[in-house]
Enzyme design. Sequence first.
Site, PDB file in Angstrom:
ATOM      1  CD  GLU A   1      37.885  32.792  35.447  1.00 34.97           C
ATOM      2  OE1 GLU A   1      38.608  32.787  34.628  1.00 34.97           O
ATOM      3  OE2 GLU A   1      38.287  32.075  36.389  1.00 34.97           O
TER       4      GLU A   1
ATOM      5  CG  ASP B   1      45.560  23.456  33.366  1.00 32.29           C
ATOM      6  OD1 ASP B   1      46.929  22.872  33.377  1.00 32.29           O
ATOM      7  OD2 ASP B   1      45.421  23.619  32.054  1.00 32.29           O
TER       8      ASP B   1
ATOM      9  CG  HIS C   1      46.979  28.493  31.980  1.00 30.25           C
ATOM     10  ND1 HIS C   1      47.835  28.583  33.269  1.00 30.25           N
ATOM     11  CD2 HIS C   1      46.228  29.506  31.730  1.00 30.25           C
ATOM     12  CE1 HIS C   1      47.557  29.504  33.915  1.00 30.25           C
ATOM     13  NE2 HIS C   1      46.607  30.165  32.939  1.00 30.25           N
TER      14      HIS C   1
ATOM     15  CB  SER D   1      35.382  32.573  42.590  1.00 27.80           C
ATOM     16  OG  SER D   1      35.712  34.453  42.787  1.00 27.80           O
ATOM     17  CD  GLU D   2      39.043  29.580  38.919  1.00 28.73           C
ATOM     18  OE1 GLU D   2      39.483  29.927  37.736  1.00 28.73           O
ATOM     19  OE2 GLU D   2      39.286  30.087  39.771  1.00 28.73           O
TER      20      GLU D   2
END
Length: 818
Positions: A496, A552, A594, A526-527
């Site tokens: 990203e 995270d 986070h 879209s990890e």
Amino acid sequence: MPKSILVDPARVRKPGKIKIKDIPVNAYEGNFEKEKKKYGVDGLKTIYRDMAYIREFETMLDQIKKMGSYQGIEYNHKGPAHLSIGQESAAVGQCYNLDVADQLFGSHRSHGEILAKCFSAVHKLPEKELMSIMESFMGGATLKVVEAGHTGPVRELAEKFVLYGTLAEIFAKETGFNKGLGGSMHTFFTPFGSMPNNAIVGGSGDISVGAALFKRINRKPGIVIANIGDASMGCGPVWEGMMMAAMDQYRTLWDKEIGGAPPVLINFFNNFYGMGGQTSGETMGYEILARVGAGVNPENMHAERVDGYNPLAVAEAIERKKKILTEGKGPVLLDTITYRLSGHSPSDASSYRTKEEVELWEANDCIAGYGSYLRENGAVDQGYLDAISEETRQKIRQIVELAVDMEKSPRVGGQFIESVMFSDEKIEKFDDREPEMLLSYDENPRIQSFARKSRYGFDENGKRLSAAKIFAYRDALFEAMLYRFSIDPTMAAWGEENRDWGGAFAVYRGLTEALPYHRLFNSPISEGAIVGSGVGYALAGGRAVVELMYCDFMGRAGDEIFNQAAKWQSMSAGILKMPLTVRVSVGAKYGAQHSQDWTSLVAHIPGLKAMFPATPYDAKGMLNLALRGTDPVIFFESQKLYGIGEEFVAEGVPEGYYEIPEGEPALRKSGKDLTICTIGATLYPAMEAAAELEEKHGLSVEVWDLRFINPLNYEPLVESVKKTGKLLLASDACERGSFLHTVASNLTTLSFDYLDSPPAIVGSRNWISPAAEMEELFFPQKAWLIDAIHERIMPLAGHEPRTVATTGEILRRNRLGV
């Protein structure tokens, strides 16, 4: 400079309607004369024969699992056997028009796919090449078993090789395709284009995209197919994989000569059930699976429902879709209808479906139906069909005899499993071609700007330099990245905001100008697919660097990190390498979702290397190490450190290439009274604590920066503890379940006789990480370390604790679960 795509309000606010193109459903029209002309009678007969071999292979496994024997050969197979009886036509039809360079990723129900793809290669490859592959694979160990006494043609030998290598793998034998470490659900044979088969439902949905990216970026021939089940339509990695495969940038931003979208076909072997859940009518709402392609792109992903009970319909569809993919116009989605006549596994009594339903499909049996079709059109007679049936029974029996023989087919020992957990190689580049760069390393403006910065954090008088004047941690990471980009032409990076933005924390600023789009690009949010496609890219033969913006977000990519990246080298018995580096930013100040340090999760998973540099010198040297290796590395970087200069190496961060020795902790300060070990950014409050302890209490404190989580060399730490007799460990990870407990346990075991007190561990609180204004309540502070020493290791004269660090406090917190 980066290209931009205008988002025009006049266009996007304009009223209109979306028109969906038609999606074909079972459109194939058989014409025997045309089929005979296209495939020849021998080709049509080969399709039947391949189907018959798969059916008998699966029948054999079914009998062994249920009855413990096959044709009088007894064997107790303890492992799983997810059978595809009834789905043979879909597998053989799919593979018939594929070339060896085309790659097939499968699911847990994949024996038929492995055999079909390998048989297809055996039919196509020259005999000399077949022999060369069999002789070289695993040093000829698999071939040696099947060639003893063989006098027939090479292709017949190759078929035995395929059948035996697959079965020996299922039976966990050393002579199997993966020396028994993959087993029934994971086996594969890359020389014939059979790629890893995945036990996780939908697991190939994003990995296959990475393999296709490797082909496109590196101009390799062939397409990539992900075979997954209809139930995987409910899985995140499948949707994420489709999103990544369908990105517009392949056509709008990538250079035209790259060739367009990655050549990936997402094929759903649709047997209408996910274990016992009925996808059509119960657990899904699409009615016809092919419909979902319309939600991905204007081409509907070229989606189509294909009659998988007709192998010729499947073969024709694959041929058409391969042309689309080769032209860069993919991705493609196929809804290939089929049906498993067997249960989900041999223990499945099929209580979730009616006897009448199964009987309807048995009456439409794909092998019997195709055999009748050939017979009715004069291609074969009943004698041929009977002869094939007898041939398959005899050949499979021979293979079973070999596979159950413990002398001919032994098992590996634990030492071998240990030896393939990591490949531990150093490879400068995975291809000899010139790396594609827009600017050379030396021409890069950011590299040139470093000449005006100090590569050490202090001036000649020991005064700390301002942030604008120092070569920082983020700069060190940039140098390592750009260097490897300039050396390895296969290296690609994505995540990203990787391009144009310069990376989330400015690490990549300057890469956009240096690299063409296909080597550095933005991904969807879209990890799972970010990491999963990195896994596929790496196991296909290239070097991938993917970024998770926050630690995270590892939770969104948990399967891809813990089940995929970590395991394929060992499950492949060392056949595959995994040159994948996952850059993970460990947050602060961004709150509960986070700002977590999840290093301990990674430490628990076998098969992953993990690094956490705390200084610019180490950041560059350790990333250099990761980017020349062949193992999966989770590379942690603290957001607290991106802007710091080098404080420990007086010569500063070298301009040239260097590596940090793998697994070696760094001595940051020598001492004789107390040892402190840290991971990550906690090094700096530890150094402050050491200074205060020396100044106020006369203690000589030794500080070690572990740097590495796995592997880690304990020997210098043991020597330090033997010298000081006292040990404190600290990191930003929450204390409960922290990796530091493992370190403390190991050091206690290794140096018990020298310890004056139990080791003390200081971590972040077992809470949510609060807002930035309250972080001093959560992350370890200098006072926490000193108080822990005072309460649990040695009393400090005149010290007044500022926090509660007593053993009673440990009891209280654990009693409350906080």
